[in-house]
Design a protein around this motif. Structure first.
Motif, mmCIF file in Angstrom:
data_model
loop_
_atom_site.group_PDB
_atom_site.id
_atom_site.type_symbol
_atom_site.label_atom_id
_atom_site.label_comp_id
_atom_site.label_asym_id
_atom_site.label_seq_id
_atom_site.Cartn_x
_atom_site.Cartn_y
_atom_site.Cartn_z
ATOM 1 N N GLY A 67 2.138 9.577 -5.638
ATOM 2 C CA GLY A 67 2.787 10.846 -5.356
ATOM 3 C C GLY A 67 3.723 11.252 -6.475
ATOM 4 O O GLY A 67 3.781 12.415 -6.861
ATOM 5 N N VAL A 68 4.473 10.274 -7.024
ATOM 6 C CA VAL A 68 5.362 10.592 -8.125
ATOM 7 C C VAL A 68 4.566 10.977 -9.348
ATOM 8 O O VAL A 68 4.917 11.882 -10.090
ATOM 9 N N MET A 69 3.450 10.288 -9.579
ATOM 10 C CA MET A 69 2.669 10.526 -10.781
ATOM 11 C C MET A 69 2.056 11.916 -10.769
ATOM 12 O O MET A 69 2.023 12.606 -11.775
ATOM 13 N N ALA A 99 3.297 1.336 -13.483
ATOM 14 C CA ALA A 99 3.269 0.447 -12.323
ATOM 15 C C ALA A 99 1.989 0.637 -11.517
ATOM 16 O O ALA A 99 1.375 -0.329 -11.057
ATOM 17 N N GLU A 100 1.562 1.907 -11.361
ATOM 18 C CA GLU A 100 0.332 2.151 -10.617
ATOM 19 C C GLU A 100 -0.875 1.595 -11.361
ATOM 20 O O GLU A 100 -1.801 1.047 -10.756
ATOM 21 N N GLY A 101 -0.854 1.737 -12.706
ATOM 22 C CA GLY A 101 -1.951 1.177 -13.488
ATOM 23 C C GLY A 101 -2.046 -0.326 -13.331
ATOM 24 O O GLY A 101 -3.144 -0.884 -13.187
ATOM 25 N N LEU A 102 -0.891 -1.006 -13.362
ATOM 26 C CA LEU A 102 -0.887 -2.462 -13.174
ATOM 27 C C LEU A 102 -1.363 -2.826 -11.771
ATOM 28 O O LEU A 102 -2.100 -3.807 -11.588
ATOM 29 N N MET A 136 0.833 -1.196 0.000
ATOM 30 C CA MET A 136 0.000 0.000 0.000
ATOM 31 C C MET A 136 0.872 1.253 0.000
ATOM 32 O O MET A 136 0.591 2.231 -0.686
ATOM 33 N N ARG A 137 1.959 1.200 0.703
ATOM 34 C CA ARG A 137 2.855 2.348 0.746
ATOM 35 C C ARG A 137 3.487 2.580 -0.608
ATOM 36 O O ARG A 137 3.696 3.723 -1.016
ATOM 37 N N SER A 138 3.809 1.486 -1.325
ATOM 38 C CA SER A 138 4.370 1.652 -2.661
ATOM 39 C C SER A 138 3.374 2.281 -3.599
ATOM 40 O O SER A 138 3.724 3.083 -4.454
ATOM 41 N N GLU A 197 -3.393 -1.045 -9.792
ATOM 42 C CA GLU A 197 -4.833 -0.832 -9.682
ATOM 43 C C GLU A 197 -5.609 -1.888 -10.451
ATOM 44 O O GLU A 197 -6.670 -2.335 -10.008
ATOM 45 N N GLU A 198 -5.087 -2.291 -11.613
ATOM 46 C CA GLU A 198 -5.771 -3.333 -12.382
ATOM 47 C C GLU A 198 -5.789 -4.656 -11.615
ATOM 48 O O GLU A 198 -6.788 -5.387 -11.620
ATOM 49 N N THR A 199 -4.669 -4.950 -10.937
ATOM 50 C CA THR A 199 -4.623 -6.180 -10.145
ATOM 51 C C THR A 199 -5.632 -6.123 -9.003
ATOM 52 O O THR A 199 -6.346 -7.103 -8.723
ATOM 53 N N VAL A 200 -5.700 -4.964 -8.326
ATOM 54 C CA VAL A 200 -6.651 -4.819 -7.223
ATOM 55 C C VAL A 200 -8.080 -4.946 -7.721
ATOM 56 O O VAL A 200 -8.925 -5.623 -7.112
ATOM 57 N N ARG A 201 -8.373 -4.304 -8.855
ATOM 58 C CA ARG A 201 -9.723 -4.370 -9.397
ATOM 59 C C ARG A 201 -10.086 -5.783 -9.832
ATOM 60 O O ARG A 201 -11.212 -6.240 -9.623
#
Length: 421
Positions: A9-11, A208-211, A1-3, A213-217
């Protein structure tokens, strides 16, 4: 979750980008300073200026040739304002000033800008700049050109071509100018590489964030699919079995017809449920659910009417083949949900369905049923259907009015036409 939080934040952090206004101001300032410098440097050309020696009243008088060269120098520096569109223009203008003996400052500045915009020209530009500067220096060392240098540095007389001190100064100034240009170019390229690296980091963070979020979804979709299969699918199967048994006991008459309708509708619901579960488990995020189209509204109304529910319909759809997929599905789902809502909260009461869809006026849906149904006959609901109608209408920039009016419950939805892409 922290990652994930770090990636977001970077995005969302914006990379610093040079302002176009600050760039324009800097270019104008450079043009003014450079033009003033070259107006003074005109005196280096033999015949462009006449020097008056003297410890107190030493001065220089510009001739007609010097005035003409000054205008040429000003026009050459003005060309720098179009350097971002035609970077070769100020470079050629700087070369002209170097050839006629005014100065090589514009040549060096324009050369740096040209290489920054096209690094593939580095060797060619460096060779041209070095050659012209070397020729400029040799001419000042070996000829009377450049005689105004000593006067501007406070000497009481014009420099002699044979004076070794001023010749050394000319060479040193040229080497320093080329060194500064090389340093500026190297610093600029280093900053450009760092900026590109930051852009790559941001792009990778977004990916990386898209992947993530896709995994979580997808995990959430699979959980929902399991819950639907374990709960809803099981209950629908039980209802279908009991309806079949009731139909077998009372094959004819009104009871048999109702049992057959319940069994058929439950079986259809199970098929829809299995399709939804399959899509939730295997389809990528954002994939569409079971197909819904305005062409199926006739079957929808007929099926409900055959089940013994009093329903009147006035449906007129034009150019359905031209309607966009979102509008096509939204009209069907809104009509379906509005009818379901009426049957659930007012069972046995007449339902009036009015639908008009055409390219000129868009879509108009109006479903009306009477109020005043005893509360013990109502089916429990979470008002998700009403919320879904509003969301579907809003997604297509439409409007939905849902509520009671003069003893009737009304669902009234309007949506603009959407052409198929």
């Amino acid at each position: 979750m922290r990652s994930g939080q770090y990636a977001r934040g970077v995005m969302t952090s914006e990379l610093p980008a040079p302002s176009s206004t600050s760039k324009g101001i800097g270019t104008v300032a450079l043009v003014i300073v450079g033009a003033l410098f070259d107006v003074c440097a005109v005196s280096n050309v033999p015949g462009a200026a006449v020097f008056t020696a003297g410890a107190v009243d030493g001065r220089v008088t510009v001739t007609g040739l010097g005035t003409a060269l000054a205008f040429v120098g000003i026009l050459a520096w003005i060309s720098l304002l179009w350097g971002h569109r035609v970077p070769v223009l100020p470079f050629v203008a700087g070369g002209v000033l170097a050839v006629i003996g005014v100065s090589y400052l514009l040549l060096v500045v324009a050369g740096v800008g040209l290489v920054r915009r096209n690094t593939g020209r580095l060797r060619l530009v460096a060779l041209l700049v070095s050659s012209l500067v070397a020729a400029f220096v040799l001419r000042e060392v070996l000829t009377p050109w450049g005689s105004g240098l000593a006067w501007f540095f406070g000497s009481s007389h014009a420099a002699s071509p044979s004076d070794p001190g001023w010749n050394v100064a000319t060479v040193v100034i040229a080497l320093v100018s080329l060194g500064v240009a090389a340093a500026v170019l190297a610093l600029s390229q280093t900053r450009d590489r760092a900026h590109r690296s930051e852009l790559r980091v941001v792009a990778e963070s977004r990916r990386a964030e898209g992947l993530y979020e896709e995994t979580v979804r997808q995990a959430e979709r699979e959980r929902i699919a399991r819950d639907m299969h374990d709960a809803l699918a099981h209950r629908l199967s039980v209802v279908s079995l009991h309806a079949g048994a009731l139909e077998a006991v009372a094959p004819v008459g009104e009871a048999g017809q109702m049992a057959r309708t319940v069994r058929e509708q439950t079986h259809a619901a199970l098929q829809d449920m299995r399709g939804l579960i399959g899509d939730l488990r295997s389809a990528p995020v954002g994939a569409p659910g079971p197909p819904a189209t305005m062409r199926a509204m006739g079957s929808l109304v007929t099926g409900i009417r055959s089940a013994g529910h009093p329903i009147t319909s006035d449906v007129l759809v034009e150019s359905v083949e031209r309607a966009g997929a979102l509008l096509d599905g939204a009209v069907y789902r809104i009509v379906q949900e509005a009818i379901t809502n009426a049957l659930k909260h007012a069972p046995g009461a007449p339902v009036d369905v009015y639908v008009r869809v055409n390219p000129a006026d868009g879509a108009r849906i109006r479903v009306v049923n009477p109020l005043g149904v005893p509360p013990w006959t109502e089916v429990p609901g979470g008002r998700n259907g009403v919320l879904g109608i509003r969301e579907r209408a809003a997604a297509l920039d439409g409007a939905a009015w849902i509520g009671s009016h003069e003893g009737s419950f009304i669902v009234d939805v309007t949506m603009p036409w959407q052409e198929r892409g």
